[in-house]
Every structure is written in C-alpha cells, then in structure tokens.
Design an enzyme around this catalytic site. Sequence first.
Site, PDB file in Angstrom:
ATOM      1  N   LYS A 219     -12.244  15.654 -50.788  1.00 34.21           N
ATOM      2  CA  LYS A 219     -12.509  16.492 -49.655  1.00 34.21           C
ATOM      3  C   LYS A 219     -13.160  15.713 -48.558  1.00 34.21           C
ATOM      4  CE  LYS A 219     -10.387  20.067 -50.490  1.00 34.21           C
ATOM      5  NZ  LYS A 219      -9.117  20.586 -49.767  1.00 34.21           N
TER       6      LYS A 219
ATOM      7  N   SER B  76     -14.040  21.183 -47.592  1.00 32.71           N
ATOM      8  CA  SER B  76     -14.858  22.021 -48.373  1.00 32.71           C
ATOM      9  C   SER B  76     -16.341  21.283 -48.457  1.00 32.71           C
ATOM     10  CB  SER B  76     -14.360  21.702 -49.949  1.00 32.71           C
ATOM     11  OG  SER B  76     -15.423  22.314 -50.688  1.00 32.71           O
TER      12      SER B  76
ATOM     13  N   TYR C  34     -12.820  15.949 -56.608  1.00 29.76           N
ATOM     14  CA  TYR C  34     -12.305  16.906 -55.789  1.00 29.76           C
ATOM     15  C   TYR C  34     -13.552  16.710 -54.556  1.00 29.76           C
ATOM     16  CZ  TYR C  34     -11.797  21.553 -53.403  1.00 29.76           C
ATOM     17  OH  TYR C  34     -11.887  22.588 -52.509  1.00 29.76           O
TER      18      TYR C  34
END
Length: 270
Positions: free
Chosen positions: A164, A147, A160
């Site tokens: 990633k 991402s 998160y």
Amino acid sequence: MELAGKAAVVTGGTRGVGAGIARALLAAGADVVVCARRPPRSPVRAAGREAEFRPVDLREPQAVREFFDAVATAYGRLDLLVNNAGGTPYRLLGEGEAGNTEIRTGAFDAERHARVIALNLIAPLTASLAAYPYLRGSGGSVVMIGSVSGTRPSPGTAAYGAAKAGVESLARSMAVEWAPEVRVNTLVLGMVRTELAHLHYGDARGVAAVERTVPLGRLAEPSDVGAAVVFLASGAASYITGASLLVHGGGERPAFLGAATVNTAETKGS
C-alpha cells in the site's frame, strides 16, 4: 447526475468496500463494471441500476489487457478506474504454515508474502497500464485505494502495508507522467465496516472497542469511501491529481497518550 454518461471499472467491486464504491458510482449516474475472479453472490445495484460483472484475474497481464479492451469497446469509452482489489490474511513475517516458526527450506514463507505484494501493488499497476490508453482518450482518472497500513507499522500484515505504501508512491508518479490527460489520486483508508469486519476486529464487543479508538467514534462505511471516489472522479476535483485523501475518521489516538500518567482526565481532576 454528476457522472452520467461516464464509464467506470471497479476492481474487486463485488463485495465490501468495492461494492460500496460501485453503488456510489451507479447512484451518481455512471455505467459501472465490477470485476473479480468469481461472480458476486448477488448483483451490485443502486438507484434502480445494476453494475455489470466481468470476470478477470488481475494477476494475468494478457487477461487484464483483453478485459479493458472489451470494456472500452462495449461502452465506447472508459472514464474511471478504481483500483480496489486487494487484501491479506494476518501472518507474521516469521511465521510459516499454520503458525510454524521453523525455517522452511531456508526461507520464512517468502512466497506467500510475495503473493500479497503482487495482488496489492503489481495488479493495480497492471490494470492502470491496460486502462491508460482509454483513460487518456476520455480525459479520465484513476483512484487507487490505499490504506493507513502503508503509512505506519503494520505488524501481521507487513507485506500488505509495504504494497500500500508502494501504491501511494506509484500514484504520485503516475499523476506526473500522465498529466494533463489523466488524473491519478489515492484514498488512504482507515478501518471500514464490511461483511468481513469480524475477521479483523472480532465480535460486536471487539468492533465497538475498536470504534472507540477512532476520533469520529465509528468505523467507515463502504458508502463513505464511495462518496470520496465520486468526488475525485467528478468535475469538482478537476484540479486534484497526485493527492492522497485520508478517509480514516481522524486516524488513531496516539498510544502514548493512554499510557502517560500526566495530562490525563484523572490527573487533571485530582
């Protein structure tokens, strides 16, 4: 079809981006197994073919090993692993339960952020290690779903974003360690239109406003991601490993350009 006779696993492949990937692989001729903790509301189908669903909790290493053993036995091979499962709720680092910013037992809800990292970084590592012996045997590949949150600040989803970033680094190291038998690449995704897009971008007006920030003028569709996965899994990408392919429609227009009072359409026209 370019992936005919190949066997693929798509983690988190029952909806959203994962289902789009699974449909693209089915259309390319691959036999596809999708996995998640719960079954899909409806089967994942494309080109008159259907993905097989098998349940597994990717946070349980022994269950993951048993899952890949069973898939490889059933299909006689494993050629592709797509590490797609993941996600996160919006939660600022200083927030506790229900937005409470008070310190809870001396820590800011660290356990919740740790679970996000476990799902988005440790689980792909666990799955890749379990799949590796079978991928090595077939000369297969791994595609990590990364991402843009891992390449820029990610307020509200910091854990998160950190996970990633770790996935992309992990893929580059795997590519070196596992060459030449197994290729490992990452798709770095921008914003994607899925059935959960409203949770991230709001109503139709919010989605339209967000789309205007993307140079290509729209959010990605799951099929766009699926097409990129098919490419990386195919012979056309046989010399590509350790790569990060940006699938973000050109990225994001730098905010300072909108804030500046020079070199704008208004100043150029005055």
